[in-house]
Design a protein around this motif. Sequence first.
Motif, PDB file in Angstrom:
ATOM      1  N   GLN A 440      15.219  58.549  12.117  1.00  0.00           N
ATOM      2  CA  GLN A 440      14.891  57.619  11.034  1.00  0.00           C
ATOM      3  C   GLN A 440      15.673  57.938   9.773  1.00  0.00           C
ATOM      4  O   GLN A 440      15.965  57.051   8.986  1.00  0.00           O
ATOM      5  N   TRP A 441      15.976  59.173   9.580  1.00  0.00           N
ATOM      6  CA  TRP A 441      16.576  59.608   8.321  1.00  0.00           C
ATOM      7  C   TRP A 441      17.937  60.241   8.556  1.00  0.00           C
ATOM      8  O   TRP A 441      18.187  60.840   9.584  1.00  0.00           O
ATOM      9  N   GLU A 455      17.597  55.972   4.686  1.00  0.00           N
ATOM     10  CA  GLU A 455      16.922  55.334   5.805  1.00  0.00           C
ATOM     11  C   GLU A 455      18.006  54.748   6.701  1.00  0.00           C
ATOM     12  O   GLU A 455      18.822  53.939   6.251  1.00  0.00           O
ATOM     13  N   ASP A 502       5.524  62.521   8.732  1.00  0.00           N
ATOM     14  CA  ASP A 502       4.078  62.502   8.775  1.00  0.00           C
ATOM     15  C   ASP A 502       3.523  63.685   7.986  1.00  0.00           C
ATOM     16  O   ASP A 502       4.145  64.737   7.871  1.00  0.00           O
ATOM     17  N   ARG A 503       2.366  63.439   7.478  1.00  0.00           N
ATOM     18  CA  ARG A 503       1.762  64.498   6.671  1.00  0.00           C
ATOM     19  C   ARG A 503       1.579  65.774   7.485  1.00  0.00           C
ATOM     20  O   ARG A 503       1.794  66.862   6.995  1.00  0.00           O
TER      21      ARG A 503
ATOM     22  N   LYS B 144       7.099  48.050   3.488  1.00  0.00           N
ATOM     23  CA  LYS B 144       8.017  47.590   4.531  1.00  0.00           C
ATOM     24  C   LYS B 144       7.675  46.202   5.033  1.00  0.00           C
ATOM     25  O   LYS B 144       8.544  45.481   5.510  1.00  0.00           O
ATOM     26  N   LEU B 163       5.915  52.572   4.113  1.00  0.00           N
ATOM     27  CA  LEU B 163       6.530  53.738   4.721  1.00  0.00           C
ATOM     28  C   LEU B 163       5.651  54.971   4.583  1.00  0.00           C
ATOM     29  O   LEU B 163       5.859  55.972   5.239  1.00  0.00           O
ATOM     30  N   GLN B 165       2.945  55.334   5.741  1.00  0.00           N
ATOM     31  CA  GLN B 165       2.188  55.376   6.989  1.00  0.00           C
ATOM     32  C   GLN B 165       0.838  54.674   6.895  1.00  0.00           C
ATOM     33  O   GLN B 165       0.018  54.806   7.800  1.00  0.00           O
ATOM     34  N   THR B 189       1.279  57.584  12.298  1.00  0.00           N
ATOM     35  CA  THR B 189       1.920  58.836  11.909  1.00  0.00           C
ATOM     36  C   THR B 189       3.390  58.622  11.591  1.00  0.00           C
ATOM     37  O   THR B 189       4.174  59.569  11.564  1.00  0.00           O
ATOM     38  N   SER B 191       6.235  55.640   9.551  1.00  0.00           N
ATOM     39  CA  SER B 191       6.351  54.509   8.655  1.00  0.00           C
ATOM     40  C   SER B 191       5.897  53.236   9.366  1.00  0.00           C
ATOM     41  O   SER B 191       6.273  52.996  10.512  1.00  0.00           O
ATOM     42  N   TRP B 209       6.891  53.316  13.174  1.00  0.00           N
ATOM     43  CA  TRP B 209       7.970  54.167  13.665  1.00  0.00           C
ATOM     44  C   TRP B 209       7.463  55.189  14.667  1.00  0.00           C
ATOM     45  O   TRP B 209       8.229  55.710  15.459  1.00  0.00           O
TER      46      TRP B 209
END
Lengths: 762, 423
Positions: A440-441, A455, A502-503, B144, B163, B165, B189, B191, B209
Amino acid sequence: MEESSSSSTRSAAQTHKIKEKEPQKGGKKRTKAEEEEEEELFNFKSKSTEEEEEDEDLSDSEDSIFSGLEDSGSDEDDDDEELSDDGDEEGLDDGELKLEQTQQIGIETKKETEETGETEETEGGRTEKAKQEDEYVHDSSDEEDIRNTVGNVPMEWYRDFPHIGYNLDGKKIYKPIRNKDELDDFLDKMDNPDYWRTVPDKQTGSDVVLSDEQVQLVNRLQRGQFGDANFNEYEPQVEFFSRDVMLHPVTNRPADKRSFIPSLIEKEKVSKLVHAIKMGWIKPRRVEDDSRGRYYDLWANEDSSILARHKMHLPAPKIPLPGHQESYNPPPEYLFTDEERALWEQQDPCDRKLPFVPRKFSSLRQVPAFSRFIHERFERCLDLYLCPRQRKMRVNVNPEDLIPKLPKPKDLQPFPTTQSLVYRGHSGLVRSISVSPSGQWLASGSDDGSVRFWEVCSSRCLKTVQVGGAVKSVAWNPNPSVCLLAVALDSVVLILSPSLADRQVVLSSERLLSAPQEADANEGAGPVTWSETEGEELNHGIRLKIQHPKAVQQVSWHAKGDYVASVMPDHSSNLQVLIHQLSRRRSQNPFRKNKGLVQCVSFHPVRPYFFVGTQRSVRIYNLVKQEMTKKLQANSKWISSMAVHPGGDHVICGSYDCRLSWFDLDLSTKPYKMLRHHKKAVRGVAYHRLYPLFASASDDGTVIVCHGTVYNDLLQNPLIVPVKVLRGHEITHDLGVLDVTFHPTQPWVFSSGADATIRLFT
Amino acid sequence: MSQLQARFFTEDKRYIVDDVPFSIPAGSEVQDLSNVINKLLEANNASHSKVEFDFLVRGQFLRTSLSIHMDTEGISTEEVVELEYVERITAPEPEECMMHDDWISSVDADAEWILTGSYDKTARIWSVEGKAVMTVAGHTDVVKDVAWVKRDGLTSLLLTASLDQTLLLWEWNSERNKLKARHCCRGHTGSVDAVATDPTGSKFCSGSWDKMLKIWSAVPTDEADEVEEPADRPRKKQKTQQLGLTRTPLMTLSGHNEAVSSVLWCDSEEVCSASWDHTIRVWDVETGGMKTALTGSKVFNCISYSPLCRRLASGSTDRHIRLWDPRTKDGSLVLLSLTSHTGWVTAVKWAPSHEHQLVSGSLDNLVKLWDTRSCKAPLYDLAAHEDKVFCVDWTESGLMLSGGADNKLYSYRYSACQTDAGA
């Protein structure tokens, strides 16, 4: 009439008899033939004389002949003698001297010819007389002389006897009484004028005086002339067979019947031949093959079967066949114009296109001799003799066959083909890019002192971190459960936590970074200082600073994401590579010796191996055993970059001398394949994680994507096909594309260039 | 010049001409034919004003001269050609340009209001006339996708996916212009890239995502769903950050191997999703199972479904717009491919009132209006944008919208033919 016919039959009978005698007499044949010849001659002679005397002695001679044949009269001999005497006497009437003379001569000649030709003489005399009577009287030898019956015997046998033979009646013929002594003889010779022509007759023993005709005949014979004086030796010749066709045939004989009938003998012969041919006893004559051997074909190709015998035979090169220019009457376009001629004359002989000037003649007859013929032959010989001809082992290979059979790029899809996105934002050249494991990045480090996070799908720069120095290398932690980025700039390696995930992931990476610092104890000993950041930098996400003693060129993560290796190229130190462990904040220098200028390092994706790329080679170390396992020779001058295949068995190296070398670790330490597609230095290489693709970035502004299938079968070599040249980056300051990396899941390739852009090709 | 026998016919009652074959030059183009029809109409009706027509030969728009078209299509010139003519679709006229502060990621419009999501972490509500009405701020990261859920008088429900989440369900009162975050939908978990509400407005689906699709209830309640929190998590901090009550998904649809880029509801029981794993999957919302999968060869960026023609249009990274039949069982049947874009197709939308027309946006800065009867070339290129186009929309009122990386949302008035509407 009757006489002529009978004479012809007699002569035939006589010749027949002679023929019968031939085998008996053998050696005498010659003499006999001569005799007969003479006899003939005498006969001719006697004929002529006979004809003259025919009137006188016709009846007598006839009588004598018939009497000799039919009834042998006792007085026959006498008569005969008398006759001859008479004749002589009659002749004497004309001239006695003559007779005497002949007799004398006869005596002389008798003496001379007594040994040799006595019989002939007598014969001659005898026949002469016989012919006077009848030319056909003595056809046989038995009837030669009817006066003396002793036959043809030498007269010496009767020398001591008083007689010389017997007459037909068996009575002795007595020798004439010769009582002349030598004196008488002499006197006689002196007195008698006919002495020289007097010849003794052996048969009768009497002297005979030869007549004039006889003397003449003798003279003629002695001179080798023809006996008959009237005979013309030089009569005009009548040519029977001439070129002129005559009115009448030579012979009027009608053609035989057999000449009209097929010959039986010939038929028999032919049938025999036919049979023999059928049986194969006779073979038809072979037609002589004219094709080879008789004439030498100068222009023919040399027979390969002959050449095969001489292995190193080198045929002399053929002189080219004469063309139109050599013609005596060339087409006008071949003739030189004045300028051409002038040019030709000016030119050096070796520079001339033609060694002669084409000339035109109205007819072949006017063509002069070729003055340079000898010269040219000599030159040709010199050429053949002095120029070494050597067999060229030329391989007749179609150039297209040499191109390896590669699949078409179309069949090898997917691979990136077109530029899709441009990531703009950096102000300096982008030295390094890295894609997050999720895809993704995209992180990029630039000379403008910033690290940017993009992105991927929208080319949006979501985050910019100013790190305060030209970024040499960025590397995203390959572990998907953490989200960390290692950044190399100057002599520092920064660990960034961009918090773009994700966190949970962010938390786990926080946890990794804030691990217990047990390594503090020996921190002072190491060359590296670890420090946590504070304040502004922490807010930007910079979590850790690892201070190195020297400028760091590259950082590289281990697949597990706990270890990161940094490269500090240095010629003179063994401290070029450091491996840092994040969780324990520990650094170690794995090498004690300096093995060359380290360019790049990489961890094996699966096994505990460590790849160290130096200038000319790649060393592979086993981290567990702590020993070098392999050394790959790159055959290039300066390795710039290196990438390890996700399977771990293949390595590609880019080098500054424009090459890309593919190593198959199972195969050899030499490159399995060298790709020289780039025009300038190769700056970066990358493997795709999933697709069989690899790419190389070069200073010529292109990224070349190659298909590289690796087979599990050890026997099959990797299939490497260049599939696409991707252009887009502008060359600035002689630098083109600096880094290249693949998207982790899609067949997309990112490239960063000196034009401060990052491009995505899909 | 050779002549062709042609017969003209139309569905449009206003423009009917006599049903007799005409002999026309083979090289005549659309304009010539249009003049012919106009002449005929004038002859019938003196008050006829000139109308531009387009012509269809066997369902394909005539774009070149008649002879070339028939040559390429392999139509015999010996027989009488059936030429259907329709009133030419006039070019969409640009109306408004709505400036944003940042890139526009998404747009959703209904008859009255336009909702846009932007990279400045906000969503905005615009009037159709192009007036900024409301800024929806609350997300901690880029918005998004946005979607209207329901309009109940003056109160509207709207959704923003971000994004960060989460999805936020907002309640907006247009009269008082009051906005309230009702629910914060947690569970993804990754975007959240796509959101779509079902036709009834009671549920919505989100794609993320993290490869998941989640079905949520769109009905606002006053109770927060229970969320399993990790024990060590600082709960207090979370509370302060949160806007609205937490909501958990009703259902999770997992099956994609890559990020989900677009979702939509085919009907109230069927969800369709496009993904980066090169598939379009159709899911049954009742059972939560996958019904069919359409496999492509490239990443899908966007899909759109038209209930009129029951076709699925997809835009992918290989510049093509493909039309699919989602009900096919065998999976991967491309009915038609529309190729004119030169970059990724990032947005595609069927016309709500026309079964043949769709609009697409691409990274090549162009918005294109297509007619499926003319697959070689689009009807119109709308080249207003100066940067990448990320979103397009088409309202039933005939408004076309497109937004992109140049921070501008363009609206175009599309004069749909009255006769075509509902055809």
